[in-house]
Design a protein around this motif. Structure first.
Motif, PDB file in Angstrom:
ATOM      1  N   LEU A  64       0.772  -1.105   0.023  1.00 16.69           N
ATOM      2  CA  LEU A  64       0.218  -0.042   0.060  1.00 16.69           C
ATOM      3  C   LEU A  64       0.928   1.257   0.141  1.00 16.69           C
ATOM      4  CD1 LEU A  64      -2.708  -1.155   2.501  1.00 16.69           C
ATOM      5  CD2 LEU A  64      -2.875  -1.689   0.147  1.00 16.69           C
ATOM      6  N   ASP A  65       2.270   1.117   0.073  1.00 19.47           N
ATOM      7  CA  ASP A  65       3.009   2.219   0.162  1.00 19.47           C
ATOM      8  C   ASP A  65       3.341   2.708  -1.122  1.00 19.47           C
ATOM      9  OD1 ASP A  65       5.236   3.946   0.843  1.00 19.47           O
ATOM     10  OD2 ASP A  65       6.581   2.335   1.128  1.00 19.47           O
ATOM     11  N   VAL A  66       2.766   3.938  -1.803  1.00 18.44           N
ATOM     12  CA  VAL A  66       3.082   4.293  -3.087  1.00 18.44           C
ATOM     13  C   VAL A  66       3.362   5.921  -2.786  1.00 18.44           C
ATOM     14  CG1 VAL A  66       1.983   4.852  -5.182  1.00 18.44           C
ATOM     15  CG2 VAL A  66       1.574   2.713  -4.059  1.00 18.44           C
ATOM     16  N   ASP A  67       4.385   6.255  -3.690  1.00 21.26           N
ATOM     17  CA  ASP A  67       4.740   7.873  -3.525  1.00 21.26           C
ATOM     18  C   ASP A  67       4.736   8.394  -4.930  1.00 21.26           C
ATOM     19  OD1 ASP A  67       5.400  10.042  -2.229  1.00 21.26           O
ATOM     20  OD2 ASP A  67       7.131   9.620  -1.257  1.00 21.26           O
ATOM     21  N   VAL A  68       4.958   9.571  -5.020  1.00 27.30           N
ATOM     22  CA  VAL A  68       5.226  10.251  -6.357  1.00 27.30           C
ATOM     23  C   VAL A  68       6.751  10.833  -6.257  1.00 27.30           C
ATOM     24  CG1 VAL A  68       4.474  11.836  -7.743  1.00 27.30           C
ATOM     25  CG2 VAL A  68       2.914  10.783  -6.677  1.00 27.30           C
ATOM     26  N   ASP A  69       7.359  10.550  -7.154  1.00 25.21           N
ATOM     27  CA  ASP A  69       8.786  11.487  -7.220  1.00 25.21           C
ATOM     28  C   ASP A  69       8.880  12.638  -7.736  1.00 25.21           C
ATOM     29  OD1 ASP A  69       8.658  10.912 -10.039  1.00 25.21           O
ATOM     30  OD2 ASP A  69      10.106   9.612 -10.312  1.00 25.21           O
ATOM     31  N   ALA A  78       7.600   2.792  -1.775  1.00 21.06           N
ATOM     32  CA  ALA A  78       8.347   3.644  -1.804  1.00 21.06           C
ATOM     33  C   ALA A  78       9.466   3.595  -0.583  1.00 21.06           C
ATOM     34  CB  ALA A  78       7.594   4.960  -1.710  1.00 21.06           C
ATOM     35  N   ASP A  79       8.647   3.535   0.750  1.00 18.92           N
ATOM     36  CA  ASP A  79       9.673   3.302   1.851  1.00 18.92           C
ATOM     37  C   ASP A  79      10.150   1.977   1.879  1.00 18.92           C
ATOM     38  OD1 ASP A  79       8.518   5.616   2.634  1.00 18.92           O
ATOM     39  OD2 ASP A  79       6.893   4.753   4.134  1.00 18.92           O
ATOM     40  N   LEU A  80       9.685   0.997   1.569  1.00 20.51           N
ATOM     41  CA  LEU A  80      10.532  -0.215   1.597  1.00 20.51           C
ATOM     42  C   LEU A  80      11.845   0.030   0.572  1.00 20.51           C
ATOM     43  CD1 LEU A  80      10.626  -3.515   2.509  1.00 20.51           C
ATOM     44  CD2 LEU A  80       9.272  -3.815   0.497  1.00 20.51           C
ATOM     45  N   ARG A  81      11.752   0.616  -0.364  1.00 25.39           N
ATOM     46  CA  ARG A  81      12.941   0.849  -1.252  1.00 25.39           C
ATOM     47  C   ARG A  81      14.178   1.354  -0.458  1.00 25.39           C
ATOM     48  NH1 ARG A  81      12.181   0.769  -6.825  1.00 25.39           N
ATOM     49  NH2 ARG A  81       9.961   0.333  -7.577  1.00 25.39           N
ATOM     50  N   GLN A  82      13.911   2.195   0.384  1.00 30.28           N
ATOM     51  CA  GLN A  82      14.863   2.755   1.286  1.00 30.28           C
ATOM     52  C   GLN A  82      15.652   1.878   2.199  1.00 30.28           C
ATOM     53  OE1 GLN A  82      15.310   5.988   0.499  1.00 30.28           O
ATOM     54  NE2 GLN A  82      13.630   5.702  -0.797  1.00 30.28           N
ATOM     55  N   LYS A  83      15.231   0.763   2.363  1.00 35.94           N
ATOM     56  CA  LYS A  83      15.882  -0.242   3.127  1.00 35.94           C
ATOM     57  C   LYS A  83      16.584  -1.405   2.457  1.00 35.94           C
ATOM     58  CE  LYS A  83      11.796   0.115   6.517  1.00 35.94           C
ATOM     59  NZ  LYS A  83      10.612  -0.505   6.884  1.00 35.94           N
ATOM     60  N   ARG A  92      16.484  -1.753 -10.917  1.00 38.19           N
ATOM     61  CA  ARG A  92      15.300  -2.381 -11.131  1.00 38.19           C
ATOM     62  C   ARG A  92      14.932  -3.619 -10.492  1.00 38.19           C
ATOM     63  NH1 ARG A  92      12.742   1.115 -14.513  1.00 38.19           N
ATOM     64  NH2 ARG A  92      13.883   2.353 -15.863  1.00 38.19           N
ATOM     65  N   ILE A  93      15.871  -4.161  -9.873  1.00 38.30           N
ATOM     66  CA  ILE A  93      15.575  -5.186  -8.822  1.00 38.30           C
ATOM     67  C   ILE A  93      16.381  -4.755  -7.575  1.00 38.30           C
ATOM     68  CG2 ILE A  93      15.938  -7.651  -8.199  1.00 38.30           C
ATOM     69  CD1 ILE A  93      15.844  -8.390 -11.401  1.00 38.30           C
ATOM     70  N   MET A  94      15.481  -4.785  -6.518  1.00 32.75           N
ATOM     71  CA  MET A  94      16.041  -4.361  -5.297  1.00 32.75           C
ATOM     72  C   MET A  94      15.927  -5.358  -4.206  1.00 32.75           C
ATOM     73  SD  MET A  94      17.321  -1.159  -5.891  1.00 32.75           S
ATOM     74  CE  MET A  94      17.434  -0.174  -4.242  1.00 32.75           C
ATOM     75  N   LYS A  95      16.829  -5.437  -3.280  1.00 33.64           N
ATOM     76  CA  LYS A  95      16.755  -6.652  -2.184  1.00 33.64           C
ATOM     77  C   LYS A  95      16.850  -5.986  -0.846  1.00 33.64           C
ATOM     78  CE  LYS A  95      19.462 -10.748  -1.043  1.00 33.64           C
ATOM     79  NZ  LYS A  95      20.424 -11.865  -1.178  1.00 33.64           N
ATOM     80  N   VAL A 120       1.269  -7.093  -5.966  1.00 38.01           N
ATOM     81  CA  VAL A 120       1.641  -6.095  -6.748  1.00 38.01           C
ATOM     82  C   VAL A 120       0.906  -4.915  -5.812  1.00 38.01           C
ATOM     83  CG1 VAL A 120       1.185  -7.193  -8.889  1.00 38.01           C
ATOM     84  CG2 VAL A 120      -0.674  -6.373  -7.511  1.00 38.01           C
ATOM     85  N   ASN A 121       1.326  -3.782  -6.238  1.00 37.95           N
ATOM     86  CA  ASN A 121       1.191  -2.635  -5.413  1.00 37.95           C
ATOM     87  C   ASN A 121      -0.456  -2.436  -5.354  1.00 37.95           C
ATOM     88  OD1 ASN A 121       1.521  -1.910  -8.542  1.00 37.95           O
ATOM     89  ND2 ASN A 121       0.932   0.162  -7.718  1.00 37.95           N
ATOM     90  N   LEU A 122      -0.792  -2.217  -4.078  1.00 31.55           N
ATOM     91  CA  LEU A 122      -2.148  -1.473  -3.700  1.00 31.55           C
ATOM     92  C   LEU A 122      -2.965  -2.968  -3.509  1.00 31.55           C
ATOM     93  CD1 LEU A 122      -2.703   1.396  -6.097  1.00 31.55           C
ATOM     94  CD2 LEU A 122      -1.932   1.368  -3.554  1.00 31.55           C
ATOM     95  N   GLN A 123      -2.436  -4.085  -3.473  1.00 32.63           N
ATOM     96  CA  GLN A 123      -3.075  -5.370  -3.089  1.00 32.63           C
ATOM     97  C   GLN A 123      -2.371  -6.228  -2.151  1.00 32.63           C
ATOM     98  OE1 GLN A 123      -3.919  -7.881  -6.719  1.00 32.63           O
ATOM     99  NE2 GLN A 123      -4.737  -5.922  -7.758  1.00 32.63           N
ATOM    100  N   GLU A 124      -2.911  -5.934  -0.795  1.00 35.44           N
ATOM    101  CA  GLU A 124      -1.857  -6.682   0.216  1.00 35.44           C
ATOM    102  C   GLU A 124      -2.058  -8.047   0.393  1.00 35.44           C
ATOM    103  OE1 GLU A 124      -6.061  -5.469   1.910  1.00 35.44           O
ATOM    104  OE2 GLU A 124      -4.467  -4.519   0.432  1.00 35.44           O
ATOM    105  N   GLU A 125      -2.989  -8.873  -0.403  1.00 34.89           N
ATOM    106  CA  GLU A 125      -2.960 -10.418  -0.412  1.00 34.89           C
ATOM    107  C   GLU A 125      -2.359 -10.606  -1.760  1.00 34.89           C
ATOM    108  OE1 GLU A 125      -6.968 -11.797  -0.637  1.00 34.89           O
ATOM    109  OE2 GLU A 125      -7.392 -10.781   1.390  1.00 34.89           O
TER     110      GLU A 125
END
Length: 391
Positions: A64-69, A78-83, A92-95, A120-125
């Motif tokens: 559910l974590d979506v942001d705008v650059d 977005a927040d998960l990418r920072q970690k 384009r692949i982050m771990k 996929v984004n916006l779908q928590e299941e």
């Protein structure tokens, strides 16, 4: 396309006339479907198929974590990418590692068993989850064969056995511009959480490479030995997963390649024969598990023919040979083999139990033979008496 047609496509999963690999499909490969034939979607994580409490275990609110650059572009997770750390140079692949693994990193060639959840984004299941499949078994992937999404394969190559990690995979390395409707929308960034269960390392391939006309005897031997060793490793992998039929296929291939290999010196010959001894021993066990006593006996004879020195020290060969001979009713020969196995492993309870079973079978056979002989004798005597009475 009409709305009714779209609804029909989303409801049914049709069979292909010819199989295609997933990577070709995401690149836009054309294909045909079998007319009038469809099957249920094995990957549909519907509430009817799985209890809600099971699906709830894999809910992930990072989706559910979506942001705008700065350029106004939507950034998923977005927040998960920072970690996370980049897997590829284009990021384009982050771990992000959640649980550390053990041993060596997964190499470019091998067989990986893994579980995963995909979002996929916006779908928590999860739209796909190997833990929730009907069989609950981990996925099996032969690396380098195009059997999985390129993003998943690249992700696995950064992992170790036992590791659990999260990966954000951009569309270029996932389902591309088309996505995988209805579960994956077009141009979707996907979050994979992957757990590596097991890994068997191979080298480049399990088949000998193309022969070079200028190839020396030594070069050919090295090429064949490598392919034989990989087939042996792949056979071990199938055996560990209790797939004895495929294990036997790989062991036979390894055996055939080794028999083709010609050594230039005694040292190479010794190394080759040592591997051949292991391959034949494992093949014997696979045939025994498959209930093929005739092939067990033939392979045991091969093991003694090609490497008698190691075969005479291998209690497994004597043990399984004895069991196979017992199946054919060759009790005396079976006892010889089992006693030799016991001589090599005096405390092995399985061998002792096999000898006891053999003694019981021999006793039963003798008792049955005695009864049959007695009945035949009585019948002959009675017939003689009847002939004498007629006179």
């Amino acid at each position: 396309m009409s709305e009714s047609s779209k609804e029909n496509i989303s409801m049914n999963t049709h069979r292909l006339t010819k199989p295609i690999c997933l990577r070709e499909l995401t690149d836009g490969r054309e294909f045909e479907i079998t007319a009038g034939d469809y099957c249920e979607d094995d990957y549909n994580l519907s509430k009817d198929e799985f209890p809600m409490d099971e699906i709830q275990k894999y809910v992930n609110f990072d989706t559910l974590d979506v942001d705008v650059d700065e350029e106004g572009k939507v950034v998923c997770f977005a927040d998960l990418r920072q970690k996370m750390s980049p897997v590829t140079t284009d990021k384009r692949i982050m771990k992000r590692m959640k649980k550390q693994g053990m041993g060596e990193m997964i190499s470019n060639a091998g067989v990986v068993y893994y579980h995963y959840s995909a979002y996929v984004n916006l779908q928590e299941e999860p739209f796909d989850n190997s833990y929730l499949r009907r069989h609950r078994r981990p996925e099996r992937l032969v690396l380098g064969k195009g059997e999985a999404l390129i993003g998943v394969e690249l992700a696995l190559k950064t992992m170790k056995k036992g590791e659990v990690s999260q990966f954000i995979v951009e569309p270029e390395y996932a389902f591309g511009k088309l996505g995988c409707p209805p579960r994956v929308p077009p141009e979707s960034t996907v979050l994979f959480e992957i757990e590596v269960i097991d890994y068997t390392e191979l080298s480049d391939c399990t088949e000998p490479e193309a022969i070079d006309i200028e190839e020396t005897t030594e070069e050919k031997y090295k090429r064949l030995y490598k392919a034989a060793k990989d087939n042996h490793a792949l056979g071990n992998d199938f055996f560990k997963k209790l797939n004895y039929r495929m294990a036997a296929v790989r062991y036979r291939r390894s055996r055939d390649i080794l028999l083709e290999a010609i050594c230039k010196n005694e040292e190479d010959e010794k190394v080759k024969n040592h591997l051949l001894a292991k391959v034949l021993s494992n093949l014997v066990i696979s045939y025994s598990m498959l209930k093929k006593p005739n092939l067990v006996c033939m392979t045991c004879r091969d093991a003694f023919y090609f490497n008698e020195e190691e075969a005479t020290k291998n209690p497994k060969l004597y043990y399984f040979w004895g069991l196979a001979l017992m199946e054919f009713g060759e009790y005396d020969l079976a006892k010889i083999k089992l006693k030799k196995a016991l001589g090599l492993q005096p405390n092995n309870m399985k061998i002792k139990e096999a000898l006891k079973k053999l003694d019981d079978k021999q006793k039963q056979y003798k008792d049955t033979s005695r009864i049959i002989f007695q009945k035949a004798l009585d019948s002959a005597v009675n017939q003689k008496r009847r002939q004498l009475m007629k006179r």
